[in-house]
Design a protein around this motif. Structure first.
Motif, mmCIF file in Angstrom:
data_model
loop_
_atom_site.group_PDB
_atom_site.id
_atom_site.type_symbol
_atom_site.label_atom_id
_atom_site.label_comp_id
_atom_site.label_asym_id
_atom_site.label_seq_id
_atom_site.Cartn_x
_atom_site.Cartn_y
_atom_site.Cartn_z
ATOM 1 N N LEU A 43 1.195 -1.546 -0.190
ATOM 2 C CA LEU A 43 0.147 -0.177 0.459
ATOM 3 C C LEU A 43 1.234 1.487 -0.405
ATOM 4 O O LEU A 43 1.445 1.677 0.943
ATOM 5 C CB LEU A 43 -0.820 -0.089 1.301
ATOM 6 C CG LEU A 43 -2.111 0.990 1.266
ATOM 7 C CD1 LEU A 43 -2.931 0.647 0.208
ATOM 8 C CD2 LEU A 43 -3.216 0.518 2.666
ATOM 9 N N LEU A 44 0.936 2.067 -0.613
ATOM 10 C CA LEU A 44 1.010 3.507 -0.655
ATOM 11 C C LEU A 44 1.967 3.963 -0.452
ATOM 12 O O LEU A 44 0.914 4.632 1.262
ATOM 13 C CB LEU A 44 1.207 3.948 -1.772
ATOM 14 C CG LEU A 44 1.922 5.131 -2.574
ATOM 15 C CD1 LEU A 44 3.273 5.021 -3.235
ATOM 16 C CD2 LEU A 44 1.617 6.380 -3.280
ATOM 17 N N GLY A 45 2.476 4.031 0.759
ATOM 18 C CA GLY A 45 3.069 5.008 2.209
ATOM 19 C C GLY A 45 2.799 3.863 3.672
ATOM 20 O O GLY A 45 2.666 4.637 4.142
ATOM 21 N N GLY A 46 2.491 2.935 2.961
ATOM 22 C CA GLY A 46 2.330 1.590 3.853
ATOM 23 C C GLY A 46 2.542 -0.107 4.189
ATOM 24 O O GLY A 46 3.606 0.033 3.360
ATOM 25 N N ALA A 47 1.745 -0.531 4.539
ATOM 26 C CA ALA A 47 2.471 -1.748 4.936
ATOM 27 C C ALA A 47 2.413 -2.414 3.165
ATOM 28 O O ALA A 47 2.045 -2.430 2.078
ATOM 29 C CB ALA A 47 1.502 -2.524 5.591
ATOM 30 N N ILE A 48 3.591 -3.986 3.226
ATOM 31 C CA ILE A 48 3.324 -4.947 2.092
ATOM 32 C C ILE A 48 2.800 -6.471 2.765
ATOM 33 O O ILE A 48 2.670 -7.185 3.471
ATOM 34 C CB ILE A 48 3.942 -5.001 1.459
ATOM 35 C CG1 ILE A 48 5.639 -5.996 2.912
ATOM 36 C CG2 ILE A 48 5.268 -3.455 1.318
ATOM 37 C CD1 ILE A 48 6.959 -5.566 2.345
#
Lengths: 235, 235
Positions: A43-48
């Motif tokens: 998630l762009l800017g977040g978790a994978i």
């Protein structure tokens, strides 16, 4: 593309995404993915996490996604780069994002050709496009900050001293200087010059701001190669 | 071009050369050199030194040259590279030459697309062109040996053990492996995989030939970036 990078606009439900752009083409042409396949997503800017391909047509791909891991750590680094020529700029932006540089300053220098500042590759959307490619390559999700400084002197005199405070300040510069240190602890501010190198005035000004020259040997490397070589040595 | 690379055919007298090709264009367009200017020169396969520009017309450049230094030392390395896609191959050849790799083996791997072997960039003259660009960049004069191995198994079983004997043998491979060592002493044989990585069978075969997997962290890097990062870390 080693990670499918998702943005809020891709979501049609809490854990469902619908893709219709170049990511769809990539799933079809490169991954040759089939329904049921599991893909790495972020998630762009977040978790994978993972995505399961539910449906793939020529028009769209639908995935069910879940995120369960943080993205890889960034390097403790501010990278100053004399603005490279446009073609090199594109690749360097990818390299910078893929190696985990969190903050990049594109800086003027005497040996930066004035025309380089006119390139459309410096527009925010164009910079972002290259950074995204680098993140997808390295399976990261967090865009680096890119700061554009068209005037060397005011930046180096007024803003660099604060940026570099409390960090190991280094200027990559060929010549009779100490060798670039290896495996450093703590944050670094690193400046890499243009093709043809910094001029002596610039090396002096960077030193006044707290950045000391270091070298990588007698071979002159392209900017992109120098970036990855210096970062691999420092961290 | 940080060094004007000269070949025997350029000489019109013992210390005089006449240039009419892309090096002439470069002197005019990039260096914007004028008669009297001093330029760094090198003899392909030999020493480096200085050239004084005697005459520059649209048709030719004449220089008086002298050679007084050895070229920079090469790395104690044999680099095995799964054949990259053609566009990447061109850049990797430059990187390899500029970083001082003396011997490069371009190798097949399960994840190398068969079409990559059809590229005209694998023709000897095309390989040489890219290597020369890398040498000019790094101010080196000695062409790396490039060996093409289209079949993985016979190469790795029959020839690699001798090539790697007495060297530190390493395979760059993401995963739960030891970190790539830093600042090693002595010669190294390093294998770097294709986009998508080596398959387990290949990692096993490379290990049988004496090459142990090492990793550079969780980020997956492009081949070109991985080459410069691994070399900067090893040497």
């Amino acid at each position: 593309m080693n990670l499918l990078l998702l943005e809020p606009a891709d979501f049609v439900a809490e854990r469902r995404v619908l893709l219709r752009d170049r990511r769809l083409t990539h799933l079809q042409d490169v991954h040759r993915a089939e329904p049921g396949a599991t893909l790495r997503v972020g998630l762009l800017g977040g978790a994978i996490g993972q995505g399961r391909l539910l449906r793939l047509t020529t028009a769209e791909a639908e995935l069910e996604v879940e995120f369960d891991q943080p993205p890889p750590a960034k390097l403790p680094l501010t990278l100053l780069l004399a603005l490279p020529r446009p073609k090199m700029l594109k690749r360097v932006l990818q390299t910078v994002a893929s190696m985990g540089v969190p903050r990049l300053v594109l800086l003027n220098s005497y040996r930066v050709e004035k025309s380089f500042w006119q390139t459309p590759f410096l527009e925010p959307a164009a910079i972002r496009e290259q950074l995204i490619l680098g993140l997808e390559q390295a399976r990261d999700t967090v865009l680096p900050d890119v700061i554009i400084e068209k005037r060397f002197k005011p930046f180096v005199e007024d803003r660099l001293p604060q940026l570099a405070a409390g960090t190991l300040g280094l200027v990559g510069h060929p010549g009779d200087y100490p060798t670039c240190p290896r495996a450093v602890e703590g944050p670094v501010t690193l400046a890499i010059g243009p093709e043809g190198g910094w001029i002596p005035y610039e090396v002096d000004k960077l030193a006044e701001a707290g950045l000391q020259p270091v070298q990588l040997g007698e071979r002159i490397l392209r900017v992109e190669t120098a970036v990855s070589a210096l970062l691999a040595r420092l961290f």
